[in-house]
Design a protein around this motif. Structure first.
Motif, PDB file in Angstrom:
ATOM      1  N   GLY A 257       0.948  -1.457  -0.129  1.00  0.00           N
ATOM      2  CA  GLY A 257       0.093   0.043   0.152  1.00  0.00           C
ATOM      3  C   GLY A 257       0.672   1.134   0.021  1.00  0.00           C
ATOM      4  O   GLY A 257       1.744   1.430   0.794  1.00  0.00           O
ATOM      5  N   PRO A 258       0.480   2.198  -1.000  1.00  0.00           N
ATOM      6  CA  PRO A 258       1.528   3.359  -1.010  1.00  0.00           C
ATOM      7  C   PRO A 258       1.266   4.368  -0.014  1.00  0.00           C
ATOM      8  O   PRO A 258       2.158   5.313   0.103  1.00  0.00           O
ATOM      9  CB  PRO A 258       0.768   4.012  -2.213  1.00  0.00           C
ATOM     10  N   THR A 259       0.390   4.028   1.060  1.00  0.00           N
ATOM     11  CA  THR A 259       0.488   5.065   2.362  1.00  0.00           C
ATOM     12  C   THR A 259       0.830   4.223   3.455  1.00  0.00           C
ATOM     13  O   THR A 259       0.649   4.816   4.561  1.00  0.00           O
ATOM     14  CB  THR A 259      -1.296   5.397   2.639  1.00  0.00           C
ATOM     15  N   SER A 260       1.489   3.160   3.523  1.00  0.00           N
ATOM     16  CA  SER A 260       1.965   2.557   4.571  1.00  0.00           C
ATOM     17  C   SER A 260       3.456   2.894   4.995  1.00  0.00           C
ATOM     18  O   SER A 260       4.303   3.486   4.159  1.00  0.00           O
ATOM     19  CB  SER A 260       2.067   1.035   4.308  1.00  0.00           C
ATOM     20  N   LEU A 261       3.970   2.651   6.250  1.00  0.00           N
ATOM     21  CA  LEU A 261       5.198   2.895   6.739  1.00  0.00           C
ATOM     22  C   LEU A 261       6.270   2.068   5.855  1.00  0.00           C
ATOM     23  O   LEU A 261       7.257   2.418   5.602  1.00  0.00           O
ATOM     24  CB  LEU A 261       5.198   2.641   8.044  1.00  0.00           C
ATOM     25  N   ALA A 262       5.601   0.582   5.501  1.00  0.00           N
ATOM     26  CA  ALA A 262       6.565  -0.019   4.984  1.00  0.00           C
ATOM     27  C   ALA A 262       7.134   0.487   3.610  1.00  0.00           C
ATOM     28  O   ALA A 262       8.160   0.375   3.200  1.00  0.00           O
ATOM     29  CB  ALA A 262       6.007  -1.265   4.923  1.00  0.00           C
ATOM     30  N   CYS A 263       5.943   0.896   2.995  1.00  0.00           N
ATOM     31  CA  CYS A 263       6.273   1.809   1.515  1.00  0.00           C
ATOM     32  C   CYS A 263       7.372   2.729   1.647  1.00  0.00           C
ATOM     33  O   CYS A 263       8.434   2.987   1.102  1.00  0.00           O
ATOM     34  CB  CYS A 263       5.031   2.166   0.966  1.00  0.00           C
ATOM     35  N   LEU A 264       7.085   3.658   2.850  1.00  0.00           N
ATOM     36  CA  LEU A 264       8.122   4.756   2.963  1.00  0.00           C
ATOM     37  C   LEU A 264       9.533   4.422   3.336  1.00  0.00           C
ATOM     38  O   LEU A 264      10.319   4.965   2.795  1.00  0.00           O
ATOM     39  CB  LEU A 264       7.530   5.723   3.951  1.00  0.00           C
ATOM     40  N   LEU A 265       9.783   3.165   4.077  1.00  0.00           N
ATOM     41  CA  LEU A 265      10.925   2.578   4.417  1.00  0.00           C
ATOM     42  C   LEU A 265      11.535   2.138   3.156  1.00  0.00           C
ATOM     43  O   LEU A 265      12.712   2.214   3.015  1.00  0.00           O
ATOM     44  CB  LEU A 265      10.671   1.647   5.472  1.00  0.00           C
ATOM     45  N   VAL A 266      10.945   1.545   2.287  1.00  0.00           N
ATOM     46  CA  VAL A 266      11.413   0.626   1.186  1.00  0.00           C
ATOM     47  C   VAL A 266      11.961   1.999   0.207  1.00  0.00           C
ATOM     48  O   VAL A 266      13.158   1.782  -0.213  1.00  0.00           O
ATOM     49  CB  VAL A 266      10.197   0.045   0.471  1.00  0.00           C
ATOM     50  N   VAL A 267      11.192   3.049   0.022  1.00  0.00           N
ATOM     51  CA  VAL A 267      11.600   4.134  -0.696  1.00  0.00           C
ATOM     52  C   VAL A 267      12.984   4.671  -0.143  1.00  0.00           C
ATOM     53  O   VAL A 267      13.884   4.961  -1.048  1.00  0.00           O
ATOM     54  CB  VAL A 267      10.483   5.169  -0.770  1.00  0.00           C
ATOM     55  N   ILE A 268      13.060   4.933   1.069  1.00  0.00           N
ATOM     56  CA  ILE A 268      14.218   5.593   1.573  1.00  0.00           C
ATOM     57  C   ILE A 268      15.335   4.710   1.711  1.00  0.00           C
ATOM     58  O   ILE A 268      16.448   5.119   1.270  1.00  0.00           O
ATOM     59  CB  ILE A 268      14.060   6.087   3.153  1.00  0.00           C
ATOM     60  N   ASP A 269      15.129   3.534   1.938  1.00  0.00           N
ATOM     61  CA  ASP A 269      16.152   2.530   1.861  1.00  0.00           C
ATOM     62  C   ASP A 269      16.737   2.130   0.444  1.00  0.00           C
ATOM     63  O   ASP A 269      18.021   1.899   0.456  1.00  0.00           O
ATOM     64  CB  ASP A 269      15.635   1.111   2.427  1.00  0.00           C
ATOM     65  N   LEU A 270      16.000   2.008  -0.493  1.00  0.00           N
ATOM     66  CA  LEU A 270      16.408   1.401  -1.847  1.00  0.00           C
ATOM     67  C   LEU A 270      16.703   2.430  -2.598  1.00  0.00           C
ATOM     68  O   LEU A 270      17.477   2.224  -3.768  1.00  0.00           O
ATOM     69  CB  LEU A 270      15.299   0.324  -2.464  1.00  0.00           C
TER      70      LEU A 270
END
Length: 294
Positions: A257-270
Motif C-alpha cells: 500500500g502506497p500509504t504504509s510505513l513499509a512503503c516509505l521505508l522501502v523508498v528511503i532504503d532502496l
C-alpha cells in the motif's frame, strides 16, 4: 530549489553527502532532516538477516543458497534525529540483500539482483510475460506481512511510452516499472506507474488501466482516511518523484500500500544512497512531527 534542479543534484555520479534541496517543500513550512548513515553490523545481526523466513523465501525462489561476496553494512534512517528504521545490507553473489527492521520487527527483505549473475532459466521463472530486458534493473522483494514474493524491474523506454500513452501525462515525470508476483503461478505481471499524486496498475496485453489509487494530500487535506497514512504516502511520493530511477509502485508499495510505513521505508532504503542527508519539508515534516514512528 525547483524539481528539475533537484533531479540534477540527485542524479550526480555517486553522490554521497548533503543535498541542498527540499523534497516535497511547501512555502512557509519548516524543514526536517532525513539522514542515512552507515556502520558495521554485529556478526549476530548479519546472521539473523541472512537466515530468517523472509530472506530464505527469496533464495528458495531462486533455488540457490545465499553466499556473501563482500562486507555487510548497517544503514540507519533518521528523521530529525529520531531513528525510524535500520537495515542490514549484505553483498551476495546474486546482488545486494537489504533486510529492513522497525525496532526489532523485520519489515521486508529485498534482493537487488545483478542480472549477469542470474541464469536465463531463473530470469524467465521470475520475470513474467514481459521478461527481463538486458538494459533494466531488477530485484525481488518479500514483505513479512503479505503473502507473495514479487520481482520488479525498471521499464524500457518503449514500455514507458506505451504506459504513458494509456494514462496521459509527461513521460519524463512518470515512473514506470514492471512487477510480477513470483509466488502466484497464474500471474502474468503488470505495469505500475506513479504519475503526480496517483499510482496506477496496467495490464500488459492489451495495455490498459486496471487500478488507479490517489496518494497523499490535495489542498492541505489528506485524501486517505488517516492523516498519517496520507502524509506517509505523500512523503514517499515526494522522494520518488525527486529521485531518478526510483518507481514508487515498482519497489513494492503497491503490494503493501502506497500509504504504509513499509512503503516509505522501502523508498528511503532502496532509492537513496546509504550515506546521505536530504532536507525535506511539508509531507515528510508532518510524518516526523505528527506520526507515531518507532
Amino acid at each position: 530549489m525547483n524539481r528539475r534542479k533537484l533531479l540534477e543534484t540527485l542524479g550526480g555520479s555517486a553522490l554521497i553527502g548533503v543535498t541542498p534541496g527540499l523534497a516535497g517543500a511547501n512555502a512557509g513550512e519548516a524543514d526536517s532532516e532525513l539522514r542515512k548513515s552507515e556502520k558495521t553490523p554485529s556478526k549476530r545481526r548479519v546472521e539473523t538477516a541472512l537466515d530468517n523466513p523472509i530472506s530464505n523465501n527469496i533464495f528458495d525462489v531462486l533455488g540457490l543458497p545465499p553466499k556473501k561476496s563482500g562486507e555487510p553494512t548497517q544503514v540507519e534512517i533518521h528523521i530529525d534525529g529520531s531513528r525510524i528504521s535500520h537495515s542490514i545490507h549484505i553483498p551476495t553473489h546474486l546482488g545486494n540483500l537489504s533486510v529492513c527492521y522497525k525496532d526489532a520487527t523485520l519489515m521486508y527483505a529485498a534482493l537487488q539482483l545483478d542480472r549477469q549473475n542470474v541464469s536465463s532459466h531463473i530470469r524467465r521463472k521470475i520475470a513474467g510475460k514481459r521478461g527481463w530486458p538486458s538494459n533494466t534493473n531488477g530485484q525481488i522483494i518479500n514483505f513479512k506481512t503479505r503473502d507473495g514474493i514479487y520481482f520488479t524491474r525498471s521499464a524500457t523506454r518503449g514500455e514507458a511510452v506505451r504506459a504513458t500513452n494509456e494514462i496521459g501525462g509527461d513521460i519524463e515525470h512518470n515512473k514506470v516499472t514492471w512487477r510480477n508476483e513470483i509466488s502466484n503461478k497464474t500471474s502474468s505481471g503488470e505495469y505500475t506507474v506513479t504519475n503526480k499524486n496517483e499510482v496506477y496498475t496496467l495490464s500488459h496485453s492489451p495495455i490498459e488501466v486496471k487500478t488507479r489509487k490517489p496518494v497523499g494530500k490535495r489542498q492541505g487535506v489528506s485524501i486517505q482516511a488517516s492523516r498519517c497514512s496520507g502524509s506517509i504516502g505523500a512523503c514517499a511520493l515526494d522522494i520518488v518523484m525527486s529521485t531518478p530511477h526510483c518507481g514508487l509502485a515498482g519497489i513494492g508499495c503497491m503490494t503493501w500500500g502506497p500509504t504504509s510505513l513499509a512503503c516509505l521505508l522501502v523508498v528511503i532504503d532502496l532509492c537513496l544512497p546509504n550515506a546521505y542527508i536530504m532536507h525535506v519539508s511539508g509531507n515528510c515534516y508532518d510524518v516526523a512531527k505528527n506520526c507515531d514512528l518507532p
